[in-house]
Design a protein around this motif. Structure first.
Motif, PDB file in Angstrom:
ATOM      1  N   GLN A  62       0.838  -1.207   0.000  1.00 43.14           N
ATOM      2  CA  GLN A  62       0.000   0.000   0.000  1.00 43.14           C
ATOM      3  C   GLN A  62       0.866   1.247   0.000  1.00 43.14           C
ATOM      4  O   GLN A  62       1.933   1.267   0.586  1.00 43.14           O
ATOM      5  CB  GLN A  62      -0.842   0.028   1.262  1.00 43.14           C
ATOM      6  CG  GLN A  62      -2.082  -0.798   1.161  1.00 43.14           C
ATOM      7  CD  GLN A  62      -2.868  -0.682   2.448  1.00 43.14           C
ATOM      8  OE1 GLN A  62      -2.378  -0.147   3.420  1.00 43.14           O
ATOM      9  NE2 GLN A  62      -4.076  -1.178   2.417  1.00 43.14           N
ATOM     10  N   ASP A 122       0.480   3.966   1.555  1.00 43.25           N
ATOM     11  CA  ASP A 122       0.674   4.530   2.886  1.00 43.25           C
ATOM     12  C   ASP A 122       1.708   3.749   3.697  1.00 43.25           C
ATOM     13  O   ASP A 122       2.298   4.270   4.624  1.00 43.25           O
ATOM     14  CB  ASP A 122      -0.654   4.551   3.664  1.00 43.25           C
ATOM     15  CG  ASP A 122      -1.576   5.621   3.138  1.00 43.25           C
ATOM     16  OD1 ASP A 122      -1.061   6.535   2.478  1.00 43.25           O
ATOM     17  OD2 ASP A 122      -2.788   5.532   3.375  1.00 43.25           O
ATOM     18  N   ALA A 123       1.877   2.487   3.344  1.00 43.55           N
ATOM     19  CA  ALA A 123       2.809   1.657   4.099  1.00 43.55           C
ATOM     20  C   ALA A 123       4.230   1.750   3.552  1.00 43.55           C
ATOM     21  O   ALA A 123       5.172   1.292   4.177  1.00 43.55           O
ATOM     22  CB  ALA A 123       2.350   0.202   4.077  1.00 43.55           C
ATOM     23  N   PRO A 141       6.429   4.176   3.365  1.00 38.69           N
ATOM     24  CA  PRO A 141       7.471   4.803   4.183  1.00 38.69           C
ATOM     25  C   PRO A 141       8.134   3.847   5.152  1.00 38.69           C
ATOM     26  O   PRO A 141       9.331   3.967   5.412  1.00 38.69           O
ATOM     27  CB  PRO A 141       6.703   5.894   4.943  1.00 38.69           C
ATOM     28  CG  PRO A 141       5.537   6.191   4.106  1.00 38.69           C
ATOM     29  CD  PRO A 141       5.181   4.930   3.401  1.00 38.69           C
ATOM     30  N   PHE A 143       8.924   7.962   9.653  1.00 39.06           N
ATOM     31  CA  PHE A 143       8.325   7.311   8.497  1.00 39.06           C
ATOM     32  C   PHE A 143       7.999   5.860   8.803  1.00 39.06           C
ATOM     33  O   PHE A 143       6.974   5.340   8.369  1.00 39.06           O
ATOM     34  CB  PHE A 143       9.245   7.427   7.279  1.00 39.06           C
ATOM     35  CG  PHE A 143       9.137   8.752   6.611  1.00 39.06           C
ATOM     36  CD1 PHE A 143       8.149   8.984   5.674  1.00 39.06           C
ATOM     37  CD2 PHE A 143       9.978   9.791   6.937  1.00 39.06           C
ATOM     38  CE1 PHE A 143       8.015  10.219   5.075  1.00 39.06           C
ATOM     39  CE2 PHE A 143       9.861  11.035   6.343  1.00 39.06           C
ATOM     40  CZ  PHE A 143       8.876  11.241   5.408  1.00 39.06           C
ATOM     41  N   GLY A 149       4.304   4.410   8.606  1.00 37.32           N
ATOM     42  CA  GLY A 149       4.042   3.277   7.727  1.00 37.32           C
ATOM     43  C   GLY A 149       3.477   2.102   8.501  1.00 37.32           C
ATOM     44  O   GLY A 149       2.505   1.465   8.080  1.00 37.32           O
ATOM     45  N   THR A 175      -0.212   2.251   9.291  1.00 42.87           N
ATOM     46  CA  THR A 175      -1.085   1.808   8.200  1.00 42.87           C
ATOM     47  C   THR A 175      -1.075   0.296   8.072  1.00 42.87           C
ATOM     48  O   THR A 175      -2.094  -0.314   7.757  1.00 42.87           O
ATOM     49  CB  THR A 175      -0.622   2.416   6.870  1.00 42.87           C
ATOM     50  OG1 THR A 175      -0.117   3.694   7.118  1.00 42.87           O
ATOM     51  CG2 THR A 175      -1.749   2.473   5.884  1.00 42.87           C
TER      52      THR A 175
END
Lengths: 355, 341
Positions: A315, A317-318, A320, B137, B141, B144
């Motif tokens: 995803q 958003d994941a 990072p 970050f 991350g 999520t």
């Protein structure tokens, strides 16, 4: 036995020299990723030739995506490398600054009906102004770069929304979209050409001016460069202004891709990627020597990584989280303490061999 | 800090000067708010509401000040807050957990971040900004990955705790119906005040606390004085992240939900509060009381902005940034003046 031994040492010496080359790190990372993808799914490298919605021929495929989006990053990496080298810190406001540049451009194109080129120039001026703002904070007020740019990082997207009164103007001119997409008849994405132009110009500037030398001098030792007659504050300032210019160019590409803007999402987390590109290029994040080519390759490697992660259905958003792991891995490896430790282990092993 | 020791006859040191500026600014702002924005700000509850809404920020800022006094920075606290609230929310709702377990999770997450980041910064000598940027970050991350969709926690035990109000004696006001209403605070505020007091004592009166100042002021001379610089740096990051864990839970208790977008920019507000509170980015100068007033100033200005009808989202961002910019420049001027002496 004798010859074999000498052969062995010469090969290891050669390897050692190769490893010491700064450009080795990003190239090695690129190869690693490429091999990984080749094993996981060779379909990654498929490039297909098709026709886009505007009826012009285009090449598409994962590699083209990398070429396309990596170019934005490469342009930013140019500016970021200079800033890093001179000030020993990074500019974390580039994402927000891109939003401002894009907003200014849309204001001019849609609000005032000016030609694209004038809008672009206006965005350049505004971006350079904000770069100068960061530069003054860093160079004259001696605030750590990352903290100084934190100001714009917070305010940037708000300012961008404010410029257009939070409206989302849409550029109707189809030619505007060429800049972030394809020029009819040329199947390679336009951002690649823009990036190439930026890189060539910056290499020429570094070749024919003292900017590169002075930047490194200031980054390595500020006080001794001042004693040698340089003006460290001005050099730092000018690198931030150059980064501002790069930001405007990326803003142009970003806005052109959508023909509009989304203030909170445009160029989100791009500062992380840009810093990562510089780090991956093997440049010291504490300032000093730099290698522009390595940074640019680093930028494409980062995009390679992102595209690979996307391909494995990670995803957005994941993303990072994965990148953060890569960053930590990179900085740990490049930390002087760890390097000394590894080399001491290497020496021990070689001592044992001799014994 | 050596110059402040030398000039004993000068009573106002840099630290005191910055602290005084902050406190004066806060009171001026609050009085201005009362004068220009009507009587809302006169009610004690308005003040306590500011505290209620910013208890988590106060805890985060305390940790941030500590790290900044030691000469580092930690921008992962916002991410850790989001991760903590998401993990606790998932644990409470999807795994039928109890509140105690959730607290343990929050503290464990904070500790884990603290140990990793502290180790990287102190023992591997990596720039704290890069480390905590990666930490931020990673935390965002991970939030999520743990759960994508925001949701409200329905666990009864937790909801009861969330809705607990603690009455502040003698600080009530008369509401529109003419009834006397007691002023109240949430549990988080008590936690935050405790954190402020404990940290104030540590920084002021313990050996470790003085080590933090010494390392931040000049790590070279701190090393020569026989202070374990690496361990001190490690501890500062550890405490900061641990406080981020606590702050995360307090935040979670205030909002009562888990979402990936929680505490966006909280690190920024924490840094801004610390700076406004007179903590120097260069390290060695700072005060928890200042940080306390820094948080109050920041949240008061947010309240003023929103009650002045400038409630478009961008005004808050711009005012905070402007305020931060102002205080940074003041600090820088103070520093140059000090160096010239």
């Amino acid at each position: 036995m004798q010859t074999k031994k000498s052969n062995y040492t010469s090969i290891s010496e050669m390897l050692g020299k190769l490893v010491k080359q700064q450009i080795f790190i990003p190239v090695a990372a690129l190869l690693l990723l490429a091999i990984f993808n080749l094993i996981a799914d060779p379909g990654f490298y498929k490039i297909s030739y098709g026709v886009n919605s505007a009826g012009s021929p285009v090449l598409s495929g994962y590699l083209m995506t990398i070429l396309d989006y990596g170019s934005e990053l490469a342009i930013l990496a140019v500016g970021m490398t200079l800033v890093t080298a001179s000030s020993g810190g990074q500019d974390i406001s580039v994402g927000a600054a891109i939003a401002i540049a894009g907003s200014v451009m849309l204001k001019f194109i849609c609000g005032m009906n000016t030609p694209v080129i004038i809008a672009f120039l206006a965005a350049c001026v505004v971006s350079m102004f904000f770069g100068a703002f960061n530069g003054v904070l860093v160079a004259h007020f001696k605030i750590q770069p990352m903290v100084a740019t934190l100001i714009l990082y917070t305010a940037g997207r708000s300012i961008a929304a404010w410029i257009n009164n939070n409206e989302l103007p849409i550029v109707s001119d189809p030619k505007f979209a060429y800049l972030g997409g394809f020029i009819p008849g040329i199947p390679i994405p336009t951002p690649f050409f823009i990036a190439a132009a930026v890189v060539i110009i910056s290499l020429l500037v570094l070749r024919f001016t003292n900017l590169g030398l002075y930047t490194q001098a200031v980054g390595i030792n500020e006080s001794s460069s001042r004693l040698n007659g340089l003006n460290p504050a001005f050099i730092k300032f000018i690198t931030f202004v150059i980064l501002g210019l790069c930001v405007a160019v990326v803003g142009l590409i970003k806005v052109s891709r959508l023909s509009t803007i989304n203030y909170s999402v445009i160029a989100k987390d791009i500062e992380m990627d840009a810093i990562l590109a510089v780090a991956l290029g093997g440049n010291a994040l504490g300032g000093g020597k730099f290698n522009l080519a390595a940074s640019i390759i680093g930028a494409y490697v980062i995009q390679f990584l992102t595209t690979t992660l996307y391909k494995f259905n990670v995803q957005s958003d994941a993303l990072p989280a994965y990148k953060a792991v890569v960053v930590i891995f990179l900085v740990v490896i490049s930390a002087p303490v760890v390097r000394d430790y590894i080399s001491s282990i290497g020496k021990k092993i070689s001592h044992k061999e001799v014994a | 800090m050596s110059s402040s020791n030398q000039s004993k006859r000068k009573k106002i040191t840099d630290s005191n000067l910055l602290l005084t500026i902050t406190i004066v600014v806060f009171f001026l702002m609050y009085i201005g708010a009362i004068l220009f924005q009507g009587k809302g700000f006169l009610k004690p509850q308005t003040f306590f509401n500011i505290l209620n809404a910013n208890a988590a920020l106060l805890i985060l800022s305390c940790g941030m000040s500590l790290v900044m006094i030691t000469g580092g920075i930690d921008i992962s606290v916002g991410g850790v807050t989001a991760l903590v609230s998401m993990c606790c929310a998932v644990y409470l709702d999807f795994h039928d957990g109890n509140v105690l377990g959730a607290v343990a999770i929050a503290l464990a997450i904070g500790l884990a971040f603290g140990i990793v980041q502290g180790f990287l910064v102190a023992y591997l000598d990596i720039q704290p900004f890069i480390v905590s940027l990666a930490g931020m970050f990673f935390a965002r991350g991970m939030t999520t990955i743990v759960n994508t969709n925001p949701f409200n926690v329905a666990n009864p035990e937790f909801v009861a705790m969330k809705d607990t109000r603690i009455v502040v004696p003698g600080m009530g006001s008369i509401n529109k119906l003419g009834k006397y209403v007691n002023a109240y605070v949430e549990i988080g505020v008590i936690v935050a005040i405790l954190v402020v007091i404990v940290l104030f004592i540590i920084l002021k009166w313990t050996r470790l606390g003085r080590y933090f100042y010494a390392v931040g002021g000049n790590s070279q001379s701190a090393l020569m004085l026989g202070i374990n610089v690496k361990r001190t740096k490690f501890l500062s990051h550890l405490i900061c992240s641990f406080l981020a864990g606590i702050g995360g839970f307090v935040y979670f208790m205030h909002v009562g939900s888990g979402a990936a977008s929680h505490a966006m920019g909280a690190e920024m507000n924490a840094i801004a509060s610390s700076i406004i509170g007179g903590t120097m980015l260069t390290g060695g100068v700072g005060n928890i009381i200042g940080t306390f007033f820094g948080v109050l100033s920041l949240s008061t200005i947010q309240n003023i902005v929103s009650s002045a009808g400038l409630d478009q989202a961008w005004w808050t961002g711009i005012t905070i940034a402007a305020m931060l910019c102002l205080f940074l420049v003041v600090q820088s001027v103070v520093m140059t003046r000090k160096n010239k002496k």
